[in-house]
Design an enzyme around this catalytic site. Structure first.
Site, short mmCIF file in Angstrom:
data_model
loop_
_atom_site.label_atom_id
_atom_site.label_comp_id
_atom_site.label_asym_id
_atom_site.label_seq_id
_atom_site.Cartn_x
_atom_site.Cartn_y
_atom_site.Cartn_z
N TYR A 34 -3.23 -7.07 -6.55
CA TYR A 34 -3.37 -5.62 -6.44
C TYR A 34 -2.10 -4.88 -6.82
CZ TYR A 34 -0.61 -5.56 -2.17
OH TYR A 34 0.41 -5.69 -1.26
N PHE A 60 3.88 1.92 -4.79
CA PHE A 60 4.48 1.61 -3.49
C PHE A 60 4.35 0.14 -3.12
CE2 PHE A 60 0.16 2.83 -2.20
CZ PHE A 60 -0.17 1.82 -1.31
N ASP A 61 3.46 -0.62 -3.78
CA ASP A 61 3.31 -2.03 -3.43
C ASP A 61 2.49 -2.75 -4.49
OD1 ASP A 61 3.58 -4.34 -1.93
OD2 ASP A 61 2.01 -3.83 -0.50
N ILE A 89 -6.55 -2.57 5.69
CA ILE A 89 -7.12 -1.24 5.90
C ILE A 89 -8.63 -1.26 5.67
CG2 ILE A 89 -4.97 0.00 5.41
CD1 ILE A 89 -6.05 0.56 2.57
N TYR A 131 -4.17 4.62 6.13
CA TYR A 131 -3.24 4.60 7.26
C TYR A 131 -3.31 5.86 8.11
CZ TYR A 131 -1.49 0.43 5.06
OH TYR A 131 -1.41 -0.83 4.53
N PHE A 160 -5.60 2.16 -5.56
CA PHE A 160 -5.38 0.73 -5.76
C PHE A 160 -6.14 0.22 -6.97
CE2 PHE A 160 -4.58 1.03 -1.18
CZ PHE A 160 -3.43 0.26 -1.04
#
Length: 183
Positions: free
Chosen positions: A95, A109-110, A125, A151, A168
């Site tokens: 991802y 961010f990731d 999540i 979140y 995502f």
């Protein structure tokens, strides 16, 4: 003088599917209510008005489908076979996650090339559980996650701010057999 009666509209959040140039789109009930209210002089309750603001903020992008929870997704590449993960089954995904939009429109961010978790048991999540449980091996999806499926009001540390919409790109790489014990 004729006295006008004004009614307060209160309705649960819902959506209706409609056709738009051959594509499926979701028209939120709140938007329909707002248009009807404006045309007929109705006053919206604060709850419905707040829902209209949130629905407008997450307008359905072309090619995306919306679920009843508010998750939006686009299947970029179909997976193989009919097998989808069972609840509790361990899966591996690849991802990339952004804030504020996909690719160069957002802020990365990731990301991970091999992230494992047990699907459908709240290890990730809500949006991930919902989306991955509906994917086939090899399938690639772009998902738009509203705050309540991500979140929420708390955010996640210094990385994800409160009430953030997340974007995502997810690939279901493997469904692991047999399921690994939670011990």
């Amino acid at each position: 003088m004729v006295e006008q009666r004004q009614r307060i509209v209160q309705a649960p959040i819902a959506s209706q599917r409609t056709s738009l140039r051959g594509r499926r789109a979701v028209v939120p009930t709140q938007r329909r209510q707002a248009l009807l209210a404006a045309a007929s002089g109705l006053i919206l309750s604060p709850a419905v008005a707040h829902g209209i603001e949130q629905a407008s903020a997450l307008a359905l992008l072309p090619g995306f489908t919306s679920t009843s929870s508010g998750l939006q997704y686009e299947i970029v590449k179909e997976g193989s076979g009919d097998l989808k993960p069972d609840k509790g089954r361990r899966v591996l995904v690849e991802y990339i996650g952004w804030l504020d939009g996909f690719d160069d429109k957002g802020v990365l961010f990731d990301s991970s090339n091999s992230f494992g978790f047990r699907a459908g048991v709240k290890q990730v999540i809500k949006a991930w559980d919902e989306s991955v449980m509906d994917m086939r091996v090899g399938e690639r999806r772009r998902i738009i996650v509203p705050p309540e499926l991500g979140y929420g009001k708390k955010g996640a540390g210094d990385v994800i701010p409160p009430d953030a919409t997340l974007y995502f790109d997810v690939v279901l790489k493997k469904i692991l057999f047999p399921p690994q014990s939670s011990r």
